[in-house]
Enzyme design. Structure first.
Site, mmCIF file in Angstrom:
data_model
loop_
_atom_site.group_PDB
_atom_site.id
_atom_site.type_symbol
_atom_site.label_atom_id
_atom_site.label_comp_id
_atom_site.label_asym_id
_atom_site.label_seq_id
_atom_site.Cartn_x
_atom_site.Cartn_y
_atom_site.Cartn_z
ATOM 1 N N TRP A 29 20.614 5.055 10.425
ATOM 2 C CA TRP A 29 20.946 3.724 11.006
ATOM 3 C C TRP A 29 21.043 2.789 9.196
ATOM 4 C CZ3 TRP A 29 17.693 -0.350 10.525
ATOM 5 C CH2 TRP A 29 16.196 -0.125 10.814
ATOM 6 N N GLU A 72 5.763 -5.570 8.088
ATOM 7 C CA GLU A 72 6.862 -4.621 7.081
ATOM 8 C C GLU A 72 6.939 -5.096 5.815
ATOM 9 O OE1 GLU A 72 8.130 -1.534 8.170
ATOM 10 O OE2 GLU A 72 7.190 -1.426 10.117
ATOM 11 N N GLU A 110 11.147 3.061 5.661
ATOM 12 C CA GLU A 110 10.665 1.846 5.782
ATOM 13 C C GLU A 110 11.110 0.860 5.016
ATOM 14 O OE1 GLU A 110 8.033 1.283 6.971
ATOM 15 O OE2 GLU A 110 7.099 3.229 7.672
ATOM 16 N N HIS A 113 12.610 -1.740 7.435
ATOM 17 C CA HIS A 113 12.609 -2.293 8.646
ATOM 18 C C HIS A 113 12.192 -3.848 8.846
ATOM 19 C CE1 HIS A 113 10.120 1.837 9.910
ATOM 20 N NE2 HIS A 113 12.255 1.758 9.394
ATOM 21 N N GLU A 163 1.167 4.546 11.106
ATOM 22 C CA GLU A 163 2.481 5.149 11.904
ATOM 23 C C GLU A 163 2.051 4.938 13.274
ATOM 24 O OE1 GLU A 163 5.486 5.681 9.607
ATOM 25 O OE2 GLU A 163 3.966 5.185 8.436
ATOM 26 N N THR A 166 2.287 1.259 14.127
ATOM 27 C CA THR A 166 3.024 0.619 14.211
ATOM 28 C C THR A 166 4.354 1.398 15.047
ATOM 29 O OG1 THR A 166 4.223 1.776 12.296
ATOM 30 C CG2 THR A 166 3.166 -0.412 11.391
ATOM 31 N N ASP A 195 12.082 5.442 13.305
ATOM 32 C CA ASP A 195 11.520 5.930 12.232
ATOM 33 C C ASP A 195 9.585 5.999 12.152
ATOM 34 O OD1 ASP A 195 14.387 5.698 11.087
ATOM 35 O OD2 ASP A 195 13.672 4.187 9.749
ATOM 36 N N GLU A 196 9.421 4.899 13.009
ATOM 37 C CA GLU A 196 8.075 5.185 12.656
ATOM 38 C C GLU A 196 7.469 6.587 12.972
ATOM 39 O OE1 GLU A 196 7.148 3.471 10.692
ATOM 40 O OE2 GLU A 196 7.308 1.246 11.401
ATOM 41 N N HIS A 199 7.573 9.468 11.000
ATOM 42 C CA HIS A 199 6.646 9.582 9.475
ATOM 43 C C HIS A 199 5.684 9.798 10.882
ATOM 44 C CE1 HIS A 199 9.515 5.764 8.005
ATOM 45 N NE2 HIS A 199 9.717 6.967 7.940
HETATM 46 FE FE LIG Z 1 5.661 3.275 9.061
HETATM 47 FE FE LIG Z 2 7.629 0.387 9.232
#
Ligand SMILES: [Fe+2]
Ligand SMILES: [Fe+2]
Length: 328
Positions: A29, A72, A110, A113, A163, A166, A195-196, A199
């Site tokens: 995305w 971020e 990242e 974000h 991670e 967040t 995403d986090e 990760h």
């Molecule tokens: Fe992160």
């Molecule tokens: Fe992030």
């Protein structure tokens, strides 16, 4: 510590296998997929719609959202951090090593974000953008010391923790956004959460591998990271107004349940269980002590969380430059 760098280097084939936890760019995305398209005919109505929805976000949620965005936006500090840890370093800036590809791919994901959250804040019209930008610039200037002493074991453990932290924080913000009728913000925070989450999984696997190869030293590193409260990345943000902007932000995050003492305890317990800390055998004397310490740690923070929830301290109202000095 040189030996830590060597161990970290030695797990490169495992890192290579797990590069699949990064999304191919073509399947990723992008901020522009979610936010209004200003190049189209109906842009005005799309922006109005975003702003109408954003009106429903209460001030306290907005404050936490801005703090998360500042966090971020300090991504340069985090990429610098990765490259301070021997073994993980990207030696040329375009190295083909699995660690270098991981750290660049991670940074590239990242980067979206801060980008999407920043653009949302701008379009929402709800935030004093200058105050927000000052906070980010100050944070980058002031820096961030994760207290890893540049030990790559500690760096990877610290990042696993962060991670997950967040992920929890953006996930809870998504729930609050949706609850208050802002489905665009809900979607944005959910994408970031996703995403986090990938990760987090990657960093946890890397540490899991370290435990397999070098259990005693990894357990000791884990305990040392948790001996003091884990330093949050935005600890040194400043808006040149509040005496301690980060602490104010942390109080509000606790109050509205976006990131709490209970979350902190839960993250510790999650990592202890994921890495099978309690079941490790054959550890060195110091590592066995660290194992005991880690095994009992989440309980101590949970007790603290219980106490905080049973007797919430009466907090004075806190004023934030980010929302034009209104108080929450
Ligand atoms: Fe992160
Ligand atoms: Fe992030």
């Amino acid at each position: 510590m040189d030996s830590h760098a060597e161990v970290v280097k030695s797990i490169e084939p495992f890192v290579e296998e797990n590069l699949k936890l990064l999304m191919p760019v073509k399947d990723s995305w992008q901020p522009s997929d979610i936010l209004p398209h200003l190049e189209t005919e109906g842009w005005h109505e799309d922006v109005q719609q975003l702003r109408r929805q954003a009106m429903g976000i209460p001030d306290d949620v907005l404050v936490v959202l801005v703090g998360n965005t500042v966090t971020e936006e300090a991504l340069p500090s985090y990429q610098t951090m990765v490259n301070r840890h021997p073994g993980v370093t990207d030696n040329t800036g375009a190295s083909d090593s699995p660690w270098a590809r991981w750290s660049r791919g991670w940074t590239a994901e990242e980067n979206r974000h801060g980008e999407i959250l920043n653009r949302y804040l701008y379009l929402s019209g709800r935030v004093d953008m200058h105050a927000f930008e000052v906070s980010t610039q100050n944070l980058l200037r002031n820096g961030f010391d994760p207290k890893t002493g540049n030990d790559p074991y500690k760096g990877l453990i610290y990042t696993s923790f962060q991670e997950r932290a967040t992920k929890i924080s953006h996930g809870n913000t998504a729930v609050l956004a949706n609850k208050n009728g802002d489905t665009t913000l809900g979607k944005i925070c959910a994408l970031v959460t996703g995403d986090e989450s990938r990760h987090e999984e990657a960093y946890k696997r890397f540490v899991w591998k370290l435990i397999e190869v070098d259990p005693s030293e990894t357990v000791i590193a884990f305990a040392q990271i948790l001996k003091n409260t884990v330093t949050m990345p935005a600890r040194r943000m400043a808006d040149d107004v509040a005496a301690d902007l980060f602490s104010q932000f942390a109080v509000v995050a606790q109050q509205i349940g976006v990131y709490t003492m209970r979350d902190y305890a839960d993250i510790i317990e999650h990592l202890v269980v994921y890495w099978g800390i309690r079941g490790l055998s054959g550890l060195s004397g110091d590592a066995a002590k660290a194992q005991d310490y880690l095994g009992g740690l989440s309980k101590r923070y949970l007790a603290l969380a219980d106490k905080m929830e049973a007797h919430p301290s009466a907090q004075p109202k806190l004023s934030f430059s980010w929302i034009f000095n209104r108080s929450v």
